[in-house]
Design an enzyme around this catalytic site. Structure first.
Site, PDB file in Angstrom:
ATOM      1  N   ASP A  99      18.953  -9.070  11.077  1.00  0.00           N
ATOM      2  CA  ASP A  99      19.292  -7.695  11.468  1.00  0.00           C
ATOM      3  C   ASP A  99      18.637  -7.169  12.738  1.00  0.00           C
ATOM      4  OD1 ASP A  99      20.362  -7.998   8.953  1.00  0.00           O
ATOM      5  OD2 ASP A  99      19.299  -6.340   8.033  1.00  0.00           O
TER       6      ASP A  99
ATOM      7  N   GLU B  70      26.973  -0.959  13.260  1.00  0.00           N
ATOM      8  CA  GLU B  70      25.634  -0.970  13.843  1.00  0.00           C
ATOM      9  C   GLU B  70      25.526  -2.038  14.923  1.00  0.00           C
ATOM     10  OE1 GLU B  70      22.343   0.698  10.840  1.00  0.00           O
ATOM     11  OE2 GLU B  70      23.484  -0.966   9.993  1.00  0.00           O
TER      12      GLU B  70
ATOM     13  N   GLU C 154      27.578  -7.167   7.492  1.00  0.00           N
ATOM     14  CA  GLU C 154      27.995  -5.993   6.744  1.00  0.00           C
ATOM     15  C   GLU C 154      28.352  -4.886   7.738  1.00  0.00           C
ATOM     16  OE1 GLU C 154      26.084  -4.195   2.729  1.00  0.00           O
ATOM     17  OE2 GLU C 154      24.895  -3.994   4.537  1.00  0.00           O
TER      18      GLU C 154
END
Length: 940
Positions: free
Chosen positions: A464, A545, A541
């Site tokens: 991430d 972002e 996911e």
């Protein structure tokens, strides 16, 4: 497999209570040359490394961890000696080759290259071609799971591990060695071939079941395993020997062989042509000019035999819908829909640039006093950062403040603007200074910069980074818009560039960070897991972002005068936007399996997609996680307004009513297609709600009321400045652009409108135009008429560009009445009643060029309830084309050849048109995107 979703991994977020939990998404990156991101050398061996006014460390804070196995043991990259000093691109589709997450698996987990899937074993490389989807997890996930058709290796190979030996933009070469034998196999996205090199043993293919041999020509063998066709190619002079499930060939003095998955047995001759044109590298080149983003995807090859240097590559849907390059009739099945094959070592895509603006334009629909009150609530809060400590939640808080700075400036609240800027600077400077409670640390083994306190595996799993750091880059870009000195390299700009290099490095020669760590240039989107250690491959996911990082790059590059970085952001955003459109939202309804009962997915996996998140099954968050954060980089979502409406409708069905927890995010999402509906929901609450943790009432109020005034984004028009946008309402377009430069400039839009923008300012103007009602939203009427759209879609839209699709050859066989490799166009969720006395009609333009004896034929089918079974099929007589260049018209007037079933009421039904060549030995063309490429159905 659904159990994958129960394992805490790359995107897991443990929400306190019912707090909203944005998941991780992806980053986007792609570039061909370094773009001024600071020194490329690895950090010096010192405890603290200066970076402009900031600093970072080269050792982790006490009590923290870096990358580990699942048992918590430290882990270093699993690379060959040749690759040891090269930064490894973690967060890729093949990362488990280099990151041994599970101590008992020194090889790899399944890797999804598409169309082929792979898994490394002691004896070599498993190869599969999954073509049938499974619906698992109570109907919430679809997957094309890896299942080995065969294993490719060497006789006797028994390697203790597999390492990454070499890689390029979308290919990788794993390596096996057992003391007596060495083996390498180059694989990649879109590659139907596996290119193998080995020593110390014969080439060996072990099939999962006894193969059927359909062609045997010495060193070229055609076999069928589990219904899939493969061709095996050994060096000239060799001969394949089949014994049960073992197939071997001596290599003699050579060290190479290859195999290919075939779309059909009759493709063997074409694939044989390229069997020894070994792929040695892959690279993307891009440019953003005049409102258009172009990308060229190229493979480099080496001729092991002969002189052939071409190859075959399968394009994903997000690529072939945006190319005009010639494609063969060959196709493959994949979790991303149909892949189409090109016979060349390169292809080029072209898309309109999706603009990014610091804020929506000023409008009369915003009450300045009310907005000022909302702004003060945030600026004067006792803790504007809401207790955030780790990289992710600090980032969310920074993003929340960053959205309000240009809004405050727009209504003349300069004191509030400056207070917000001061809050952002102060927190960023804390993180950018080593030795405090929060800092960044560089890991020389993994060549990555990690923020501590970390969260969601950003430290122990390298997850991430693009999600977390996207907020820092975006916030810094807003600061740079108002304070260029703060963003200078000598001040805090160097630390921002380190975050960019870590997540979206445009340099392939930087020894400190890998090229595009998480952005998969061929897949068109980012991956979130640093280790890719799942049976379902890697995952992403929160695609939004990832978009946030690309939007931040556009604004940072523009604000600091770095046009290369600005255009890098444009390329990444535009590319990922199409991937999101197709693979998360299935906007064309051509990707998700018919048996999958959802219109969107919260997560994309290498093997498919899932209607879920890592932390909750709440529909609001499943839908909202691919919306947040809402920024001036979110406008790209408005390209598919009908998909937004389906998305919101599904959320409300699954939720049992309108959103409650993440209502503000979903209102803003809905306003991109229907601002009036979103405003009605806002007005119904009248500010009496709790904002999502990255949102504020100030931003949501400004967003919804502005779009209600100027209209939804008009994505049919683009500007030649990446920081521009167009909106449309009731026949009036509103044009806006922000000029970060020091001199005035004129922005030219694709509809001919020009806008003069002063230096360091935003300008807005209006003019006639606009699409009016949403052209993508089906509106049943007498004799519904659909255009054929490249990409396999039937649409009521009239704004798509004209084009043409290839219709496959009949391969010299009479295919009259039976579709053979048809070109298919569909529209789903159609409602209507049969019109009395009406009949199916079509008007098509076809051309066979100078080919003799071709005959396109059409079948129109109706699935009345959308359950996957076609209740009515009408096959029309074929149309014999002439051997002269030029379009010819083919209509239903040719007459019906056969009809089965009966027409009835369409209730969320599907209409399909298939066109194929009934006769001949060559391809033809069918026109798309024009009034001469239409199907008219007998419904009202």
């Amino acid at each position: 497999m659904i159990e994958v979703l129960l394992v805490r991994t790359s995107l897991s977020r443990l929400a306190p209570g019912l707090a909203s939990r944005p998941a991780a998404a992806t980053l986007l990156a792609i570039a061909v040359a370094a773009v001024g991101l600071g020194p490329a050398a690895s950090p010096a061996a010192a405890a603290t490394i200066p970076a402009g006014a900031g600093s970072y460390t080269d050792s982790r804070p006490a009590g923290t961890s870096g990358p580990t196995t699942n048992t918590g043991a430290p882990v270093t990259p699993k690379l060959t000696t040749a690759a040891r000093d090269k930064p490894v691109p973690t967060n890729d589709w093949w990362s488990s080759l280099a990151y041994q997450r599970y101590g008992d698996n020194p090889y790899s987990t399944p890797m999804y290259g598409h169309p082929l899937t792979y898994q490394a074993k002691a004896s070599g490389l498993e190869v599969g071609y999954p073509t049938t989807p499974a619906i698992v997890g109570d109907g919430r996930q679809y997957e094309y799971a890896h299942k080995a058709d065969l294993t490719v290796g060497l006789s006797g190979l028994n390697s203790p591990d597999t390492k990454a030996d070499a890689w390029s933009d979308w290919t990788v070469t794993p390596y096996w060695a057992d003391g007596s034998r060495t083996f390498r196999a180059t694989i990649g996205h879109g590659m139907p071939f596996v290119y193998a090199k080995g020593s110390g043993g014969d080439a060996r293919i072990t099939t999962a079941s006894t193969p059927t041999v359909f062609s045997d020509d010495g060193n070229v063998l055609g076999i069928t395993v589990a219904g899939h066709h493969y061709a095996l190619f050994a060096p000239t002079g060799s001969d394949w020997n089949v014994s049960g499930t073992a197939i071997t060939a001596g290599l003699g003095s050579k060290d190479y062989f290859s195999l290919a998955v075939l779309p059909s047995t009759d493709a063997l001759a074409t694939y044989r042509k390229y069997a020894f044109s070994f792929v040695t590298g892959s690279q993307v080149a891009w440019q953003s000019t005049g409102g258009t983003v172009k990308a060229t995807y190229s493979l480099t090859t080496e001729a092991k035999e002969g002189t052939e240097r071409g190859t075959l590559q399968a394009l994903y849907r997000h690529q072939w819908v945006h190319t005009t390059d010639a494609l063969t009739p060959y196709t493959y099945v994949s979790p991303r829909g149909t892949m189409k094959v090109r016979e060349s070592a390169s292809f080029t895509t072209s898309q309109k640039n999706n603009g990014v603006v610091p804020a929506l334009p000023a409008s009369s629909g915003v009450d300045k006093a009310r907005l000022a009150g909302y702004l003060n609530e945030v600026a004067n809060a006792s803790d504007p950062f809401s207790g955030a400590a780790d990289t992710y939640w600090t980032g969310k808080a920074l993003g929340r403040l960053a959205q309000l700075v240009p809004v405050a400036d727009q209504i003349g609240e300069t004191a509030t603007r400056d207070k917000l800027l001061g809050l952002m600077k102060g927190r960023l400077q804390e993180w950018f200074t080593a030795g405090g409670a929060s800092e960044f640390s560089y890991d020389k083994d993994w060549k990555t910069l990690t923020g501590y306190p970390a969260s969601y595996g950003s430290d122990t799993e390298l997850n991430d980074h693009h999600f977390h750091y996207s907020y820092y880059v975006y916030a810094a870009a807003i600061i740079a818009q108002y304070d260029q000195a703060w963003a200078a390299d000598s001040a805090w700009g160097t630390m921002i560039k380190h975050l960019i290099r870590d997540t979206a490095n445009p340099s392939r020669t930087d020894s400190a960070y890998p090229f595009l760590r998480g952005f998969d240039v061929y897949a068109g989107h980012s991956w979130a897991s640093g280790h890719q250690g799942f049976a379902a491959g890697n995952n992403q996911e929160s695609s939004s972002e990832s978009i946030n990082l690309s939007a931040g790059l556009v604004l940072w590059g523009a604000a600091t005068g770095d046009n290369n970085l600005r255009d890098l952001g444009s390329f990444l955003l535009t590319t990922e936007s199409e991937a999101i459109t197709q693979y998360w939202f299935d906007a064309s309804q051509q990707v998700f399996p018919a048996s999958f009962g959802h219109d969107t997915v919260g997560m994309v996996w290498g093997s498919g997609g899932a209607y879920s998140t890592w932390w909750t099954a709440n529909p609001e968050e499943i839908h909202g996680i691919n919306v947040l954060p809402v920024t001036g980089g979110s406008l790209h979502l408005a390209r598919e307004k009908a998909a937004i409406k389906r998305n919101i409708a599904e959320m409300e069905r699954e939720n049992g009513g309108p959103a409650q927890e993440w209502r503000d995010l979903l209102w803003q999402f809905e306003s991109l297609s229907d601002p009036a509906a979103a405003k009605a929901k806002w007005d119904g609450v009248n500010g009496n709600y709790t904002p999502e943790q990255g949102e504020s009432k100030a931003h949501t109020y400004h967003w919804i009321n502005t779009l209600n005034t100027v209209g939804a984004p008009d994505m049919t028009v683009s500007g030649d400045l990446p920081t521009s946008a167009v909106f449309s309402k009731d026949g009036t377009r509103t044009y806006t652009a922000h000029n970060h430069g020091s001199t005035a400039r004129t922005v030219t839009f694709s509809d001919g409108k020009t806008l003069s923008v002063p230096a360091r300012s935003t300008a807005t103007s209006t003019g006639p135009g606009g699409p009016g009602p949403d052209p993508e939203e089906p509106a049943p009427s007498t004799g519904n008429t659909f255009r054929l759209k490249t990409g396999g879609v039937l649409t009521t839209a009239t704004t798509d560009p004209a084009g043409a699709d290839t219709v496959a050859s009949a391969d010299g066989v009479n295919r009259d009445g039976t579709p053979y490799r048809p070109t298919v166009y569909e529209v789903k969720k159609v409602n209507g009643k049969v019109a009395s006395g009406a009949a199916t009609a079509f008007r098509l333009r076809v051309d066979a060029g100078t080919k003799v004896g071709l005959a396109p034929q059409v079948r129109v089918s109706y699935d009345l309830t959308g359950d996957g079974t076609f209740d009515r099929a009408e096959t029309f007589r074929y149309f014999a084309t002439d051997p002269v260049n030029g379009w010819e018209e083919y209509t239903q007037a040719s007459g019906a050849q056969a009809t089965t079933g009966s027409l009835g009421e369409l209730k969320n039904g599907t209409v399909r048109l298939e066109i194929w060549n009934a006769l001949g030995n060559g391809t033809s063309q069918v026109q798309t995107g024009t009034d001469a490429a239409v199907l008219k159905i007998p419904y009202v």
